[in-house]
Design a protein around this motif. Sequence first.
Motif, PDB file in Angstrom:
ATOM      1  N   VAL A 466       0.843  -1.188   0.000  1.00  0.00           N
ATOM      2  CA  VAL A 466       0.000   0.000   0.000  1.00  0.00           C
ATOM      3  C   VAL A 466       0.880   1.241   0.000  1.00  0.00           C
ATOM      4  CG1 VAL A 466      -1.631   1.373   1.359  1.00  0.00           C
ATOM      5  CG2 VAL A 466      -1.953  -1.103   1.144  1.00  0.00           C
ATOM      6  N   PHE A 467       0.606   2.161  -0.926  1.00  0.00           N
ATOM      7  CA  PHE A 467       1.256   3.473  -0.961  1.00  0.00           C
ATOM      8  C   PHE A 467       0.260   4.494  -0.415  1.00  0.00           C
ATOM      9  CE2 PHE A 467       3.426   0.892  -4.006  1.00  0.00           C
ATOM     10  CZ  PHE A 467       4.738   1.334  -4.024  1.00  0.00           C
ATOM     11  N   LEU A 468       0.687   5.249   0.585  1.00  0.00           N
ATOM     12  CA  LEU A 468      -0.198   6.191   1.261  1.00  0.00           C
ATOM     13  C   LEU A 468       0.330   7.617   1.080  1.00  0.00           C
ATOM     14  CD1 LEU A 468      -2.539   6.934   3.134  1.00  0.00           C
ATOM     15  CD2 LEU A 468      -1.113   6.261   5.081  1.00  0.00           C
ATOM     16  N   LEU A 469      -0.502   8.482   0.513  1.00  0.00           N
ATOM     17  CA  LEU A 469      -0.112   9.876   0.298  1.00  0.00           C
ATOM     18  C   LEU A 469      -0.184  10.617   1.627  1.00  0.00           C
ATOM     19  CD1 LEU A 469      -2.024  10.587  -3.049  1.00  0.00           C
ATOM     20  CD2 LEU A 469       0.200   9.484  -2.690  1.00  0.00           C
ATOM     21  N   ARG A 470       0.962  10.728   2.302  1.00  0.00           N
ATOM     22  CA  ARG A 470       0.995  11.269   3.657  1.00  0.00           C
ATOM     23  C   ARG A 470       0.454  12.701   3.765  1.00  0.00           C
ATOM     24  NH1 ARG A 470       4.429   9.858   8.194  1.00  0.00           N
ATOM     25  NH2 ARG A 470       6.081   9.036   6.864  1.00  0.00           N
TER      26      ARG A 470
END
Length: 512
Positions: A466-470
């Motif tokens: 999972v890539f999470l746009l912080r």
Amino acid sequence: MVSEIASIETVTDAPVLTARAWSPQQQAIFGWFQDCRGHLIVEAGPGSGKTTVIVEGITHAPEARIVLCAFNKRIQEELAARLTNPAAEAKTFHGIGFAIARQFWPGVSVARDRVRVTSLVNAVCDASVPGPIQRLVGTLLTLAREMAPHATEVGQLTDLAVAFDCEPSEEWEAAGWDLDAIEARVLDAMVLAAETMPADGIDFADMIYVPVRNRWAAPRYDLVVVDEMQDMSRAQLDLVQGVNRGRFVGVGDANQSLYAFRGCETRGMARMREELSAISLGLTVSYRCARAIVREAQAIVPTIEWAPGAIEGSVQSVATIEAMCRQVGPQDFVLSRTNAPLVKVAMALIRAGKPVRIQGRDIGQGLITLARTLMRGDAAVRVEAFLERVVQWERREVLRAVKADRGDRVQGICDKGETLRVLAEGVDQPSEVETRLTHLFSDTGLASAVVCSSIHRAKGLEARRVFLLRPTLYPRLPKGVTQTPEQAQQERNAHFVAITRAQETLVYVEEK
């Protein structure tokens, strides 16, 4: 849609467990089902195998008539196939309500499409009511039946109307069609919907609304079990309480409650625990998440634990969206608190030659409707003029939200405006924005694409990576807009949900 999502990751949270592998927490829950005393609230964390535990617990229950409540038909069918106790059945909330309605309205059918709403709106709006106002009445009528079934006075639907963009424009207000006029007609339609059996049938909203409003729900189950309790509305809670004559089990996770804006009662689990003097048992072990993922989640919810034998996994970061685009691949998730950044990511992935979809066809349709409204029937309007209308709409709606003390709406308004601006980049005509929306916001082709999703849309799903746009987490509000403690908790919940979608690897993307 279901088969596409299922091919990406396991939709249910159930780990593979055997009778010899039950944990002490799970065994305590089975003991409660067998004990036949009191009521129970199960605090079940992400990936804790709650569905498996519920189904197994019901096999230990001695009651003569048991119902396991599900939120939709697909989940109901999955649960029904897994139940082995002959005294138990799985039903949707709508199925329970429809059965009750047919007891009082024998032979009532299910209405086709929007026949029911149209009929009710026509009954309370004569020819003098403009078409746009009638459409607002219809939209608010459906929302009110689902989320405010006991409303009887003008003003009781105002928050709902504001939250779901059912307010008339300033031009309509100046012409005498203000929100009070819309609410009055909605309330009249609600009375009509509850009192008169329709010849054309009832719709989904009616299936819960009519029994709850008329207080038709009568005790019929000795044990009522509700999954995903944190997402229940007040009407759904009223319905299941009405049909219960024995014990009650509510299973959910208050830390994954995200839908206060949809009318879900955020304190529903705590309130039911207090009202029923229920005991609490926990399922705190995540069979989904690697140790590194759990450690990251513990910063928000310290009680979550990793399972024995869990792999280490990793929490990483990349500085830019460009760097993320080089790493991400099919079946990976890209998550954002809001939708506009997902559009930027999707456009970047398209330029990088990678297939991508933004989950949420209904979101795309809502944006298409807004774009058409701003084009004002002129598909050939210049892009510059269209973008200026977007800015004017955004400013006007933010101002109205601030004046109404609804700071919680501001982020959503800005998100819609920014999404349209991003989609208009490089197009010749605004009509091309609709084409892009239709292509990107699709729930098909997910198995072979990078799946971009809002955190809300990803709830209940999982992916290996999972890539999470912080930067989208904990969005800043405009000056003068305050956030309630409940809204602040919802933001923490969103972060927790996002982290726990990852099975092995979580990657924070730092670029704004």
